[in-house]
Design a protein around this motif. Structure first.
Motif, PDB file in Angstrom:
ATOM      1  N   PHE A 149       0.756  -1.163  -0.081  1.00 21.33           N
ATOM      2  CA  PHE A 149      -0.115   0.012   0.073  1.00 21.33           C
ATOM      3  C   PHE A 149       0.854   1.150  -0.176  1.00 21.33           C
ATOM      4  CE2 PHE A 149      -2.547  -3.274   2.276  1.00 21.33           C
ATOM      5  CZ  PHE A 149      -3.855  -3.153   1.467  1.00 21.33           C
ATOM      6  N   TYR A 150       1.173   1.871  -1.093  1.00 19.57           N
ATOM      7  CA  TYR A 150       1.876   3.070  -1.284  1.00 19.57           C
ATOM      8  C   TYR A 150       1.237   4.158  -1.050  1.00 19.57           C
ATOM      9  CZ  TYR A 150      -0.233   3.767  -5.875  1.00 19.57           C
ATOM     10  OH  TYR A 150      -0.878   4.067  -6.849  1.00 19.57           O
ATOM     11  N   ALA A 151       0.076   4.549  -0.803  1.00 19.91           N
ATOM     12  CA  ALA A 151      -0.762   5.697  -0.390  1.00 19.91           C
ATOM     13  C   ALA A 151      -2.015   5.385   0.155  1.00 19.91           C
ATOM     14  CB  ALA A 151      -0.642   6.716  -1.759  1.00 19.91           C
ATOM     15  N   GLY A 152      -2.799   6.397   0.626  1.00 26.68           N
ATOM     16  CA  GLY A 152      -4.006   6.283   0.958  1.00 26.68           C
ATOM     17  C   GLY A 152      -4.344   5.591   2.293  1.00 26.68           C
ATOM     18  N   GLN A 153      -5.556   5.396   2.735  1.00 28.45           N
ATOM     19  CA  GLN A 153      -6.051   4.812   3.915  1.00 28.45           C
ATOM     20  C   GLN A 153      -7.020   3.739   3.864  1.00 28.45           C
ATOM     21  OE1 GLN A 153      -7.328   8.405   6.255  1.00 28.45           O
ATOM     22  NE2 GLN A 153      -5.263   9.026   7.060  1.00 28.45           N
ATOM     23  N   ALA A 154      -7.199   3.106   4.930  1.00 27.93           N
ATOM     24  CA  ALA A 154      -8.079   2.023   4.972  1.00 27.93           C
ATOM     25  C   ALA A 154      -9.519   2.610   4.753  1.00 27.93           C
ATOM     26  CB  ALA A 154      -7.994   1.138   6.245  1.00 27.93           C
ATOM     27  N   ILE A 165       6.837   6.122   6.279  1.00 25.54           N
ATOM     28  CA  ILE A 165       7.925   5.796   5.887  1.00 25.54           C
ATOM     29  C   ILE A 165       8.975   6.914   6.594  1.00 25.54           C
ATOM     30  CG2 ILE A 165       9.938   5.664   4.231  1.00 25.54           C
ATOM     31  CD1 ILE A 165       7.772   3.602   3.661  1.00 25.54           C
ATOM     32  N   VAL A 166       9.905   6.094   7.380  1.00 27.04           N
ATOM     33  CA  VAL A 166      10.676   6.924   8.307  1.00 27.04           C
ATOM     34  C   VAL A 166      12.176   6.924   7.631  1.00 27.04           C
ATOM     35  CG1 VAL A 166      11.651   7.126  10.738  1.00 27.04           C
ATOM     36  CG2 VAL A 166       9.435   6.279  10.387  1.00 27.04           C
ATOM     37  N   VAL A 167      12.893   7.911   7.484  1.00 19.56           N
ATOM     38  CA  VAL A 167      14.113   8.117   6.809  1.00 19.56           C
ATOM     39  C   VAL A 167      15.057   8.899   7.828  1.00 19.56           C
ATOM     40  CG1 VAL A 167      15.446   8.676   4.877  1.00 19.56           C
ATOM     41  CG2 VAL A 167      12.987   7.901   4.615  1.00 19.56           C
ATOM     42  N   ASP A 168      15.998   8.077   8.237  1.00 17.40           N
ATOM     43  CA  ASP A 168      17.055   8.820   9.282  1.00 17.40           C
ATOM     44  C   ASP A 168      16.360   9.384  10.438  1.00 17.40           C
ATOM     45  OD1 ASP A 168      19.273   7.888   7.605  1.00 17.40           O
ATOM     46  OD2 ASP A 168      19.080   9.773   6.625  1.00 17.40           O
ATOM     47  N   GLY A 169      15.324   8.563  10.974  1.00 21.37           N
ATOM     48  CA  GLY A 169      14.604   9.131  11.961  1.00 21.37           C
ATOM     49  C   GLY A 169      13.494  10.215  11.772  1.00 21.37           C
ATOM     50  N   HIS A 170      13.266  10.390  10.447  1.00 23.08           N
ATOM     51  CA  HIS A 170      12.101  11.436  10.123  1.00 23.08           C
ATOM     52  C   HIS A 170      11.178  11.010   9.377  1.00 23.08           C
ATOM     53  CE1 HIS A 170      15.233  14.748  11.313  1.00 23.08           C
ATOM     54  NE2 HIS A 170      16.008  14.192  10.566  1.00 23.08           N
ATOM     55  N   GLU A 171      10.076  11.391   9.979  1.00 19.35           N
ATOM     56  CA  GLU A 171       8.852  10.617   9.211  1.00 19.35           C
ATOM     57  C   GLU A 171       8.439  11.531   7.922  1.00 19.35           C
ATOM     58  OE1 GLU A 171       5.239  10.433  11.389  1.00 19.35           O
ATOM     59  OE2 GLU A 171       6.230   9.187  12.992  1.00 19.35           O
ATOM     60  N   THR A 172       8.427  10.872   6.803  1.00 19.89           N
ATOM     61  CA  THR A 172       8.345  11.481   5.440  1.00 19.89           C
ATOM     62  C   THR A 172       7.073  11.062   4.803  1.00 19.89           C
ATOM     63  OG1 THR A 172       9.656   9.858   4.582  1.00 19.89           O
ATOM     64  CG2 THR A 172      10.858  11.529   5.327  1.00 19.89           C
ATOM     65  N   GLY A 173       5.910  10.706   5.528  1.00 20.89           N
ATOM     66  CA  GLY A 173       4.817  10.267   4.630  1.00 20.89           C
ATOM     67  C   GLY A 173       4.887   8.997   4.275  1.00 20.89           C
ATOM     68  N   THR A 174       4.147   8.735   3.381  1.00 17.53           N
ATOM     69  CA  THR A 174       3.623   7.560   2.559  1.00 17.53           C
ATOM     70  C   THR A 174       4.791   7.297   1.482  1.00 17.53           C
ATOM     71  OG1 THR A 174       2.187   8.153   0.826  1.00 17.53           O
ATOM     72  CG2 THR A 174       1.455   7.383   3.209  1.00 17.53           C
ATOM     73  N   LEU A 175       5.152   6.293   0.685  1.00 19.13           N
ATOM     74  CA  LEU A 175       5.773   5.858  -0.246  1.00 19.13           C
ATOM     75  C   LEU A 175       5.456   6.582  -1.637  1.00 19.13           C
ATOM     76  CD1 LEU A 175       8.275   4.151  -0.651  1.00 19.13           C
ATOM     77  CD2 LEU A 175       6.792   2.396  -1.793  1.00 19.13           C
ATOM     78  N   GLU A 176       4.233   6.943  -1.633  1.00 28.04           N
ATOM     79  CA  GLU A 176       3.946   7.976  -2.817  1.00 28.04           C
ATOM     80  C   GLU A 176       4.924   8.940  -3.401  1.00 28.04           C
ATOM     81  OE1 GLU A 176      -0.295   9.643  -4.639  1.00 28.04           O
ATOM     82  OE2 GLU A 176       0.065   9.822  -2.584  1.00 28.04           O
ATOM     83  N   PHE A 178       8.084   9.301  -2.685  1.00 27.48           N
ATOM     84  CA  PHE A 178       9.141   8.889  -3.328  1.00 27.48           C
ATOM     85  C   PHE A 178       9.049   8.109  -4.908  1.00 27.48           C
ATOM     86  CE2 PHE A 178      12.303   5.037  -3.810  1.00 27.48           C
ATOM     87  CZ  PHE A 178      13.284   5.702  -3.882  1.00 27.48           C
ATOM     88  N   ILE A 179       7.764   7.557  -4.869  1.00 26.39           N
ATOM     89  CA  ILE A 179       7.599   7.201  -6.400  1.00 26.39           C
ATOM     90  C   ILE A 179       7.195   8.369  -7.078  1.00 26.39           C
ATOM     91  CG2 ILE A 179       5.827   5.810  -7.693  1.00 26.39           C
ATOM     92  CD1 ILE A 179       5.273   4.058  -5.497  1.00 26.39           C
TER      93      ILE A 179
END
Length: 482
Positions: A149-154, A165-176, A178-179
């Motif tokens: 699930f790269y975006a959206g909510q249930a 997604i957490v990158v280097d300790g920072h929350e960056t939202g969903t994978l959308e 990055f895509i």
């Protein structure tokens, strides 16, 4: 059970179609490929292995007639895109560790590679290869279930929330996000999703050590095949746990391929331990290349046919009959080209590869889908052709009526014209008729000539009507004209 993370890996496929102004541009793949190469993507060849010659020529064609492109991004280029994604969100740290929040806690992972396969008619398959930094089987199962699930909510459209997604300790939202950065030249407004809402297709390769009970193996095969997380409570029927299930294919002892509409998998239980042997050295590479390529080809066939079927249903009520005829001619030509270049009964020489490819054809019902789309396109195109033929018949009839009217007028006045021409050259005859029949006696002669023309036309129309009744004309709409 423990996962051997050194040779296990996950791939997630995001299928979409490139569109511009509602349709796929003819030069879509060439144009997009050039733009992506300027952003760090590397132009590669599809793995040829034991491909049949015509399939190899379709995938790795010359630049002039490119029917497919394969682009890859990894290492520094992938790191740079991830850094740009972070900077766009106000995070300037170097990208070193990734993680996602799952119900059981955070799971670290790394994106090893991204690849993009572009095919004719704008069909594209983006693949992200991921390795989970854990040897716990539960972490891998949960990761597969949530990461797709790269975006959206249930809600009504999807079963689970897209993980953060957490990158280097920072929350960056969903994978959308990055895509979007990976596919920046392919703007989201020009992409149409071809699979379920905000979902990717997993291709899971799991090497598991420590399993001993067959019941435990079959339960895990069931979870991997249908993409269930470790926390899902399951009560599968016995038929679903059978090793002879039609959506399982045994590769070797305690090794199976799994097949499902929502993903692909390979699970090896207690593979031979020697790292230099085939099962832990050569086989993982073959799974990355040959078997994954076979999966991509069947996905490309499935989504091409689905896209053409969708065009049939969407374009049927658009525009007038002439516009629809143009559109359906394009759809028919696309289907014929797909039949000639993209619809393969066999792809590779080796028996194991061929069995795997044919099993995907059966599971995804490619042959049935092809027959359905072919019939749709053929019937719709034939209907439009019949409608246009009926219109041409109607126009021809209208033209024939005009020609008949003009011909009748010509025939009616022909005897009169002959008489008038003759009298114009013999004025003495007119004088004699005036003396014998009174003034303007010649008018009666002209009137008689005119009546002769009328009689001729009447006889001609009577004969034509009689001949038409004897041999009625059947038009394409099954109406009888007489």
């Amino acid at each position: 059970m423990k996962v051997d993370a050194s040779i296990s890996f996950l791939r997630f496929v995001y299928p979409f179609v490139l569109k511009e102004n509602g349709s796929v541009p003819q030069n879509a793949i060439q144009k997009i490929a050039e733009q992506l190469k300027n952003r760090g993507w590397e132009d590669c060849k599809f793995p040829e292995g034991d491909l049949l010659p015509h399939v190899r020529d379709y995938l790795n064609a010359s630049e002039e007639e490119a029917t497919a492109h394969l682009l890859r991004m990894k290492d520094d280029a992938l790191h740079a895109v991830a850094q740009q994604w972070l900077e766009a969100r106000g995070k300037l740290n170097a990208v070193s560790s990734w993680a996602i929040h799952l119900p059981r806690g955070a799971v670290r992972f790394r994106v090893q590679e991204a690849q993009l396969a572009l095919f004719r008619h704008g069909i594209a398959l983006l693949t992200l290869e991921v390795v989970v930094d854990s040897d716990a089987c539960t972490d891998w199962l949960d990761f597969i279930y949530h990461f797709r699930f790269y975006a959206g909510q249930a809600g009504e459209k999807q079963d689970a929330d897209a993980p953060t997604i957490v990158v280097d300790g920072h929350e960056t939202g969903t994978l959308e996000g990055f895509i979007e950065h990976l596919l920046e030249p392919c703007q989201s407004t020009h992409r149409e999703n071809l699979f379920m809402h905000h979902m990717m297709l997993p291709f899971s390769v799991l090497y598991l050590d420590g399993a001993s009970e067959q019941a435990e193996m079959y339960q895990l095969l069931y979870r991997v095949r249908l993409v269930f997380a470790s926390w899902h409570e399951l009560y599968p029927p016995e038929s679903e746990l059978s090793p002879a299930h039609p959506n399982l294919m045994e590769y070797a002892q305690h090794m199976w391929f799994t097949f499902a509409q929502q993903g692909a998998g390979f699970v090896a239980f207690n593979a031979p331990k020697d790292a230099k042997r085939f099962f832990r050295q050569s086989l993982p590479q073959r799974l990355r290349e040959r078997y994954f390529l076979l999966y991509l080809l069947t996905l490309q066939q499935k989504f091409t046919l689905m896209y053409l079927s969708n065009r049939v249903s969407c374009d049927w009520l658009k525009g007038d009959i002439n516009q629809r005829e143009v559109v359906f001619t394009q759809i028919r030509n696309s289907l014929l080209e797909f039949t000639a270049r993209g619809y393969f009964t066999q792809v590779m020489h080796q028996e194991q590869h061929h069995r795997y490819y044919r099993r995907w054809h059966d599971v995804l019902q490619i042959d049935a889908l092809y027959g359905e789309v072919s019939q749709e396109v053929r019937e719709m195109h034939d209907y439009l052709q019949l409608h246009l033929e009926r219109e041409r018949v109607r126009q021809a009839e209208e033209l024939n009526k005009v020609v008949l009217f003009l011909t009748s007028a010509t025939v009616v006045f022909t005897p009169l014209a002959i008489v008038v021409s003759g009298l114009g050259m013999n004025l003495s005859v007119i004088e004699k008729w005036d003396q014998g029949w009174g003034d303007y006696g010649w008018v009666w002669v002209c009137a008689g000539a005119f009546m002769v023309g009328v009689v001729w036309v009447g006889l001609g129309r009577w004969w034509l009507k009689r001949a038409t009744r004897a041999n009625p004309i059947c038009c394409p709409n099954d109406e009888v004209y007489s």
